[in-house]
Scaffold this motif. Structure first.
Motif, mmCIF file in Angstrom:
data_model
loop_
_atom_site.group_PDB
_atom_site.id
_atom_site.type_symbol
_atom_site.label_atom_id
_atom_site.label_comp_id
_atom_site.label_asym_id
_atom_site.label_seq_id
_atom_site.Cartn_x
_atom_site.Cartn_y
_atom_site.Cartn_z
ATOM 1 N N GLY A 29 -18.865 4.371 28.173
ATOM 2 C CA GLY A 29 -19.044 5.202 29.362
ATOM 3 C C GLY A 29 -20.424 4.941 29.944
ATOM 4 O O GLY A 29 -21.040 3.888 29.680
ATOM 5 N N THR A 44 -15.467 -0.237 22.511
ATOM 6 C CA THR A 44 -14.965 0.992 23.094
ATOM 7 C C THR A 44 -13.466 1.078 22.838
ATOM 8 O O THR A 44 -12.798 0.056 22.702
ATOM 9 C CB THR A 44 -15.308 1.056 24.597
ATOM 10 N N LYS A 45 -12.970 2.312 22.718
ATOM 11 C CA LYS A 45 -11.581 2.410 22.270
ATOM 12 C C LYS A 45 -10.588 2.107 23.385
ATOM 13 O O LYS A 45 -9.436 1.818 23.137
ATOM 14 C CB LYS A 45 -11.296 3.786 21.675
ATOM 15 N N ILE A 55 -21.184 1.996 20.267
ATOM 16 C CA ILE A 55 -19.797 2.482 20.257
ATOM 17 C C ILE A 55 -19.613 3.368 21.475
ATOM 18 O O ILE A 55 -20.252 4.406 21.601
ATOM 19 C CB ILE A 55 -19.487 3.312 18.985
ATOM 20 N N GLY A 56 -18.726 2.955 22.390
ATOM 21 C CA GLY A 56 -18.449 3.769 23.579
ATOM 22 C C GLY A 56 -18.936 3.069 24.834
ATOM 23 O O GLY A 56 -20.079 2.588 24.885
ATOM 24 N N GLY A 72 -21.831 14.569 41.387
ATOM 25 C CA GLY A 72 -23.107 13.913 41.636
ATOM 26 C C GLY A 72 -23.982 13.888 40.403
ATOM 27 O O GLY A 72 -23.571 14.309 39.321
ATOM 28 N N ASP A 128 -13.383 3.106 31.002
ATOM 29 C CA ASP A 128 -12.388 4.179 30.834
ATOM 30 C C ASP A 128 -13.090 5.324 30.132
ATOM 31 O O ASP A 128 -13.228 5.325 28.910
ATOM 32 C CB ASP A 128 -11.235 3.672 29.957
HETATM 33 C C1 LIG Z 1 -13.600 15.321 35.862
HETATM 34 C C2 LIG Z 1 -15.060 15.304 35.469
HETATM 35 C C3 LIG Z 1 -16.017 15.516 36.427
HETATM 36 C C4 LIG Z 1 -17.363 15.511 36.068
HETATM 37 N N1 LIG Z 1 -18.298 15.653 37.050
HETATM 38 C C5 LIG Z 1 -19.606 15.550 36.747
HETATM 39 C C6 LIG Z 1 -20.605 15.572 37.772
HETATM 40 O O1 LIG Z 1 -20.304 15.684 38.950
HETATM 41 N N2 LIG Z 1 -21.900 15.427 37.414
HETATM 42 C C7 LIG Z 1 -22.273 15.284 36.095
HETATM 43 O O2 LIG Z 1 -23.475 15.151 35.833
HETATM 44 N N3 LIG Z 1 -21.362 15.249 35.111
HETATM 45 C C8 LIG Z 1 -20.037 15.365 35.402
HETATM 46 N N4 LIG Z 1 -19.091 15.314 34.406
HETATM 47 C C9 LIG Z 1 -19.557 15.128 33.036
HETATM 48 C C10 LIG Z 1 -19.958 13.669 32.827
HETATM 49 O O3 LIG Z 1 -18.954 12.812 33.335
HETATM 50 C C11 LIG Z 1 -20.154 13.385 31.330
HETATM 51 O O4 LIG Z 1 -21.050 14.319 30.791
HETATM 52 C C12 LIG Z 1 -20.739 11.998 31.136
HETATM 53 O O5 LIG Z 1 -19.989 11.042 31.864
HETATM 54 C C13 LIG Z 1 -20.764 11.629 29.670
HETATM 55 O O6 LIG Z 1 -21.106 10.265 29.579
HETATM 56 P P1 LIG Z 1 -20.986 9.492 28.210
HETATM 57 O O7 LIG Z 1 -21.294 8.064 28.443
HETATM 58 O O8 LIG Z 1 -21.798 10.233 27.186
HETATM 59 O O9 LIG Z 1 -19.463 9.707 27.755
HETATM 60 P P2 LIG Z 1 -18.119 9.083 28.362
HETATM 61 O O10 LIG Z 1 -18.274 8.690 29.782
HETATM 62 O O11 LIG Z 1 -17.032 10.041 28.004
HETATM 63 O O12 LIG Z 1 -17.939 7.774 27.497
HETATM 64 C C14 LIG Z 1 -17.548 7.814 26.129
HETATM 65 C C15 LIG Z 1 -17.020 6.443 25.760
HETATM 66 O O13 LIG Z 1 -16.785 6.391 24.353
HETATM 67 C C16 LIG Z 1 -15.506 5.807 24.112
HETATM 68 N N5 LIG Z 1 -15.044 6.307 22.810
HETATM 69 C C17 LIG Z 1 -14.764 7.570 22.457
HETATM 70 N N6 LIG Z 1 -14.379 7.618 21.180
HETATM 71 C C18 LIG Z 1 -14.437 6.347 20.709
HETATM 72 C C19 LIG Z 1 -14.144 5.747 19.456
HETATM 73 N N7 LIG Z 1 -13.743 6.470 18.421
HETATM 74 N N8 LIG Z 1 -14.314 4.405 19.319
HETATM 75 C C20 LIG Z 1 -14.748 3.660 20.371
HETATM 76 N N9 LIG Z 1 -15.033 4.178 21.580
HETATM 77 C C21 LIG Z 1 -14.859 5.500 21.744
HETATM 78 C C22 LIG Z 1 -14.673 6.245 25.289
HETATM 79 O O14 LIG Z 1 -13.546 5.415 25.457
HETATM 80 C C23 LIG Z 1 -15.689 6.093 26.426
HETATM 81 O O15 LIG Z 1 -15.748 4.751 26.863
HETATM 82 C C24 LIG Z 1 -17.743 15.319 34.719
HETATM 83 C C25 LIG Z 1 -16.754 15.096 33.760
HETATM 84 C C26 LIG Z 1 -15.425 15.076 34.117
HETATM 85 C C27 LIG Z 1 -14.385 14.804 33.061
#
Ligand SMILES: Cc1cc2nc3c(=O)[nH]c(=O)nc-3n(C[C@H](O)[C@H](O)[C@H](O)COP(=O)(O)OP(=O)(O)OC[C@H]3O[C@@H](n4cnc5c(N)ncnc54)[C@H](O)[C@@H]3O)c2cc1C
Length: 213
Positions: A94, A115-116, A91-92, A130, A121
């Motif tokens: 990212g 993914t939602k 689920i998700g 970075g 996205d």
């Molecule tokens: C503007 C910005 C700049 C950043 N810069 C940095 C940086 O330079 N370096 C760094 O290390 N970190 C940075 N971060 C933090 C980093 O981007 C996040 O910690 C990291 O991308 C998290 O990855 P993830 O895959 O866990 O979550 P995400 O990338 O948030 O992915 C979560 C996924 O789950 C999906 N989702 C959520 N809820 C549901 C649901 N109920 N059902 C289905 N799908 C769902 C979402 O649509 C998304 O696809 C930054 C964050 C932001 C917002």
């Protein structure tokens, strides 16, 4: 589009004459009228929404209020049922979800990813600063771990942090094999930058769109 053509012709026809005219100076009354008729706080451009958590308290532009109050696109009797068999459901979509899907698929498992929003996205694509990994000649897993532990004021999950620091360099090489580009020095080595809390250059970036890359 007749009106648009007429408007364009009028603009062209009157341009030389208007170019000679200094813009009219507005007196106080004219300015008040302008604000009253066009400024969103005064003109009739917003209204209170009638439904949802902001009902009766929050004003929105009419177009947005109409959308917020509109019926859902799905019929009320829509009961989705998913008929899908898979080894792993992620689920998700990212960075974490997409990486897990690729790695698990490589190990021969059948993987489905839900993914939602659209795939990608996510916060991941917004990360621009970075990604850190202990790849520099003066760096080490221990050093990365010590910096991160101190940065987290000792509240980090030590085991997760150990895995993150140990596997960081391999994950960067894996991303590179997938085609991710990171900034490089003239001699082809990774360009590593320092950042707050790191005692050695450790940040890899792809210009200012690392997460998107
Ligand atoms: C503007 C910005 C700049 C950043 N810069 C940095 C940086 O330079 N370096 C760094 O290390 N970190 C940075 N971060 C933090 C980093 O981007 C996040 O910690 C990291 O991308 C998290 O990855 P993830 O895959 O866990 O979550 P995400 O990338 O948030 O992915 C979560 C996924 O789950 C999906 N989702 C959520 N809820 C549901 C649901 N109920 N059902 C289905 N799908 C769902 C979402 O649509 C998304 O696809 C930054 C964050 C932001 C917002």
């Amino acid at each position: 589009m007749e009106w648009a053509r007429d408007a364009l012709e009028k603009i062209e026809r009157t341009r030389p004459q208007r170019a000679e005219q200094p813009p009219p100076k507005l007196d106080e009354r004219a300015m008040d009228l302008l604000v009253r008729d066009y400024h969103p706080d005064h003109a009739d451009m917003e209204r209170l929404v009638e439904v949802g958590p902001n009902a009766g308290t929050q004003r929105f532009p009419h177009e947005l209020a109409d959308l917020l109050e509109a019926d859902g696109l799905l019929p009320e009797d829509f009961h989705p049922s998913v008929d899908l068999a898979t080894d792993v459901l992620i689920i998700g979509g990212g960075g974490a979800g997409a990486a897990a899907a690729l790695i698990l698929e490589d190990s021969g498992l059948q993987v489905a990813l839900a993914t939602k929003l659209r795939l990608g996205d996510s916060n991941t694509v917004m990360a621009e600063g970075g990604i850190q990994a202990a790849l520099g000649p003066d760096d080490s897993t221990r050093r990365h771990l010590a910096d991160s532990y101190a940065g987290g004021h000792g509240k980090n999950d030590a085991e997760l942090l150990r895995i993150l620091c140990e596997r960081g360099p391999d994950r960067i090489r894996w991303l590179t094999r997938l085609g991710c580009l990171f900034d490089r020095n003239g001699d082809g080595t990774f360009r590593l930058r320092s950042c707050g809390g790191s005692s050695a250059p450790r940040v890899l970036a792809c210009r200012d769109y690392t997460g998107l890359e």
